[in-house]
Design an enzyme around this catalytic site. Structure first.
Site, PDB file in Angstrom:
ATOM      1  CB  THR A 166       4.993 -10.191  -7.248  1.00 48.40           C
ATOM      2  OG1 THR A 166       3.921 -10.860  -6.596  1.00 48.40           O
ATOM      3  CG2 THR A 166       4.452  -9.379  -8.403  1.00 48.40           C
TER       4      THR A 166
ATOM      5  CG  ASN B 166       5.796  -7.923  -1.974  1.00 44.17           C
ATOM      6  OD1 ASN B 166       5.653  -8.302  -3.124  1.00 44.17           O
ATOM      7  ND2 ASN B 166       6.112  -8.755  -1.001  1.00 44.17           N
TER       8      ASN B 166
ATOM      9  CE  LYS C 110      -5.989  -6.519  -7.365  1.00 45.97           C
ATOM     10  NZ  LYS C 110      -4.851  -7.338  -7.758  1.00 45.97           N
TER      11      LYS C 110
HETATM   12  P1  NAD Z   1       3.247  -2.063  -1.676  1.00 43.08           P
HETATM   13  O1  NAD Z   1       2.184  -1.349  -0.928  1.00 43.08           O
HETATM   14  O2  NAD Z   1       4.111  -3.039  -0.962  1.00 43.08           O
HETATM   15  O3  NAD Z   1       4.241  -0.985  -2.334  1.00 43.08           O
HETATM   16  C1  NAD Z   1       3.817   0.069  -3.143  1.00 43.08           C
HETATM   17  C2  NAD Z   1       4.999   0.977  -3.383  1.00 43.08           C
HETATM   18  O4  NAD Z   1       4.600   2.023  -4.269  1.00 43.08           O
HETATM   19  C3  NAD Z   1       5.517   1.682  -2.125  1.00 43.08           C
HETATM   20  O5  NAD Z   1       6.926   1.781  -2.192  1.00 43.08           O
HETATM   21  C4  NAD Z   1       4.900   3.069  -2.210  1.00 43.08           C
HETATM   22  O6  NAD Z   1       5.662   4.039  -1.519  1.00 43.08           O
HETATM   23  C5  NAD Z   1       4.949   3.281  -3.707  1.00 43.08           C
HETATM   24  N1  NAD Z   1       4.000   4.302  -4.161  1.00 43.08           N
HETATM   25  C6  NAD Z   1       2.735   4.510  -3.758  1.00 43.08           C
HETATM   26  N2  NAD Z   1       2.209   5.583  -4.391  1.00 43.08           N
HETATM   27  C7  NAD Z   1       3.173   6.015  -5.236  1.00 43.08           C
HETATM   28  C8  NAD Z   1       3.235   7.079  -6.165  1.00 43.08           C
HETATM   29  N3  NAD Z   1       2.208   7.895  -6.345  1.00 43.08           N
HETATM   30  N4  NAD Z   1       4.389   7.229  -6.852  1.00 43.08           N
HETATM   31  C9  NAD Z   1       5.446   6.401  -6.668  1.00 43.08           C
HETATM   32  N5  NAD Z   1       5.430   5.391  -5.801  1.00 43.08           N
HETATM   33  C10 NAD Z   1       4.307   5.210  -5.101  1.00 43.08           C
HETATM   34  O7  NAD Z   1       2.541  -2.709  -2.951  1.00 43.08           O
HETATM   35  P2  NAD Z   1       3.060  -3.888  -3.856  1.00 43.08           P
HETATM   36  O8  NAD Z   1       2.520  -5.151  -3.345  1.00 43.08           O
HETATM   37  O9  NAD Z   1       4.530  -3.738  -4.050  1.00 43.08           O
HETATM   38  O10 NAD Z   1       2.294  -3.591  -5.227  1.00 43.08           O
HETATM   39  C11 NAD Z   1       2.795  -2.665  -6.194  1.00 43.08           C
HETATM   40  C12 NAD Z   1       2.067  -2.864  -7.511  1.00 43.08           C
HETATM   41  O11 NAD Z   1       2.242  -4.213  -7.941  1.00 43.08           O
HETATM   42  C13 NAD Z   1       0.554  -2.646  -7.492  1.00 43.08           C
HETATM   43  O12 NAD Z   1       0.146  -2.129  -8.733  1.00 43.08           O
HETATM   44  C14 NAD Z   1      -0.002  -4.039  -7.317  1.00 43.08           C
HETATM   45  O13 NAD Z   1      -1.322  -4.155  -7.796  1.00 43.08           O
HETATM   46  C15 NAD Z   1       0.968  -4.808  -8.175  1.00 43.08           C
HETATM   47  N6  NAD Z   1       1.035  -6.235  -7.876  1.00 43.08           N
HETATM   48  C16 NAD Z   1       1.370  -6.692  -6.632  1.00 43.08           C
HETATM   49  C17 NAD Z   1       1.462  -8.045  -6.410  1.00 43.08           C
HETATM   50  C18 NAD Z   1       1.916  -8.602  -5.083  1.00 43.08           C
HETATM   51  O14 NAD Z   1       2.083  -9.819  -4.980  1.00 43.08           O
HETATM   52  N7  NAD Z   1       2.175  -7.786  -4.072  1.00 43.08           N
HETATM   53  C19 NAD Z   1       1.170  -8.949  -7.436  1.00 43.08           C
HETATM   54  C20 NAD Z   1       0.831  -8.463  -8.687  1.00 43.08           C
HETATM   55  C21 NAD Z   1       0.779  -7.096  -8.897  1.00 43.08           C
END
Ligand code: NAD
Length: 422
Positions: free
Chosen positions: A191, A223, A107
């Site tokens: 995801t 996402n 990571k």
């Molecule tokens: P992203 O940046 O696309 O979206 C994050 C979302 O969370 C946004 O809507 C943002 O406004 C919201 N957010 C941020 N801070 C916040 C808070 N304090 N309270 C409430 N909402 C908040 O990110 P993502 O890719 O959707 O990832 C989200 C989570 O999923 C993370 O923990 C990431 O590690 C995990 N994840 C992502 C993937 C992937 O393929 N994108 C895979 C596995 C795990």
């Protein structure tokens, strides 16, 4: 939030130790799996548009490569710390082993608020990060991907820089790329869709699959949150609340938020506050704005934390009313809260399984890039479904056989696969 990385690291390490001890592994073996193989920390001197120099800190934790090259995302966020990156890399080692794909765990991240940067600064910073990591990565060594606040464009900038340094094409050095740059169809949705595949498996084992609609509240509408909500909605579930970093909306227990309409509204307005009005009459009986804290405590069937880590803790665990929690974010529930909720009878679909869809399709992207032959979206989603279902089944079977919760079972499955390599 500032210490959340330390808390998440201690939770993840504790889980490996407890699991190892329960399985009767020797302490030396447990230490080998707890500690990262390498953490790289680099200064990133970013020249801003106005000529000022800002030195940012970047990290890459290469936790374990017993089963294949290190694999994991890169996040850009002001709260990124060494401990957070280390914890997330450890979870990737477990996740790739649970999914049974030939990869390890890594990571990376930069402690920066990307919203404070111009596009030119973001591009420069992404290329700087790739320059620093280039000697330590590659398609058979360490393969980064997007994570919070990073995207296919950022992967493309990094890949360009990496390929320029190496003097050759190597599309599989990064995954999560845009399709026109060697990405995989289906990666964007992977995801979120993967989480719903796992959820449907759980509902069928709990004999809840005939009960429709089940109410769902989703924290985070990026996402993961968006594609999860879209897939869950299309399966006939009722999305009663959604939030982003600026707050959330609820359609109350009787309403249903259509994800496509909410995302269009968010794009138009810049946030989702007020978006409960879309597709219907706008009055407070139709919906209302709520805080992120309120969303977590709604009386729903299924709660989906899909934003950041450590949002369900000893402080709010007693107020959680959902019967099922799908950990789509990494590490959203502290160990103390997990134990409390599990004891209360809540089913927690653990992050290392629930959100593995992203790394599974990243793996499929890597395979496609290496063979120079790309599959249709239908083929990719079919493979994702097959791998997710098989991973779920392994974890469920272990949980039933040993009478342990799903997270403990997932860690057992992973540790067994990892130690088999030694
Ligand atoms: P992203 O940046 O696309 O979206 C994050 C979302 O969370 C946004 O809507 C943002 O406004 C919201 N957010 C941020 N801070 C916040 C808070 N304090 N309270 C409430 N909402 C908040 O990110 P993502 O890719 O959707 O990832 C989200 C989570 O999923 C993370 O923990 C990431 O590690 C995990 N994840 C992502 C993937 C992937 O393929 N994108 C895979 C596995 C795990």
């Amino acid at each position: 939030m500032v210490n959340s990385g330390k808390e998440m690291l201690s939770s993840a390490q504790q889980l490996i130790s407890q699991t190892g001890k329960r399985m009767g592994l020797e302490q030396e073996l447990i230490n080998r799996l707890v500690l990262p193989e390498r953490i790289i920390e680099f200064a990133l001197p970013l020249e801003k548009d106005d000529g000022r120099l800002e030195v940012l800190i970047g990290y890459r934790s290469q936790h374990n490569n017993l089963r294949g090259p290190y694999k994991g995302g890169i996040r850009f966020h002001q709260n990124v710390t060494r401990e957070e990156v280390q914890a997330l890399s450890l979870l990737m080692t477990i996740k790739t082993a649970v999914a049974n794909i030939p990869m390890g765990g890594g990571k990376g991240g930069i402690a920066v608020d990307p919203k404070s940067l111009s596009k030119a600064e973001l591009r420069k910073l992404s290329k700087l990060y790739a320059q620093k990591l280039a000697p330590f990565m590659g398609q058979d060594i360490d393969i980064p991907a997007p994570d919070v606040n990073t995207n296919p464009q950022i992967m493309q900038w990094m890949l360009e820089e990496y390929e320029a340094i190496k003097g050759k094409k190597e599309p599989s050095a990064f995954t999560g790329k845009a399709v026109e740059h060697g990405g995989s169809l289906g990666r964007e949705e992977a995801t979120g869709y993967g989480g719903v595949i796992a959820l449907e498996e759980l509902l069928s084992r709990l004999q809840l699959d005939k009960q429709r609609p089940l109410t769902i509240a989703i924290q985070g509408f990026g996402n993961v949150g968006y594609f999860f909500s879209e897939a869950a909605y299309s399966k006939g579930h009722q999305i009663v609340a959604i939030s982003d970093s600026k707050g959330g909306i609820t359609a109350h227990e009787t309403g249903n938020l259509e994800p496509k309409l909410v995302i269009d509204c968010k794009k138009e307005q810049g946030s989702i506050a007020g978006c409960y009005c879309v597709g219907g009459l706008c009055d407070s009986s139709n919906g209302e704005n709520i805080t992120n804290e309120q969303l977590l405590e709604l009386p729903v069937d299924i709660l989906v934390p899909a934003a950041l880590e450590t949002v369900i803790t000893s402080k709010n665990m007693q107020n959680i009313k959902a019967k099922i929690i799908v950990e789509m974010a990494n590490g959203p529930i502290t160990e103390e809260a997990r134990e409390y909720l599990t004891h209360k009878g809540v089913y927690i679909l653990p992050d290392v399984l629930a959100n593995a869809g992203g790394v599974i399709v990243s793996y499929l992207e890597w395979v496609q890039g290496k063979q120079g032959y790309w599959w249709s979206k239908k083929e990719v989603i079919a493979r994702l479904e097959e791998i997710m279902k098989s991973a779920f089944s392994d974890v469920w079977t272990r949980s039933a056989e040993k009478d342990i919760d799903l997270k403990s079972a997932a860690f057992e499955v992973a540790l067994q696969r990892l130690t088999a390599q030694l």
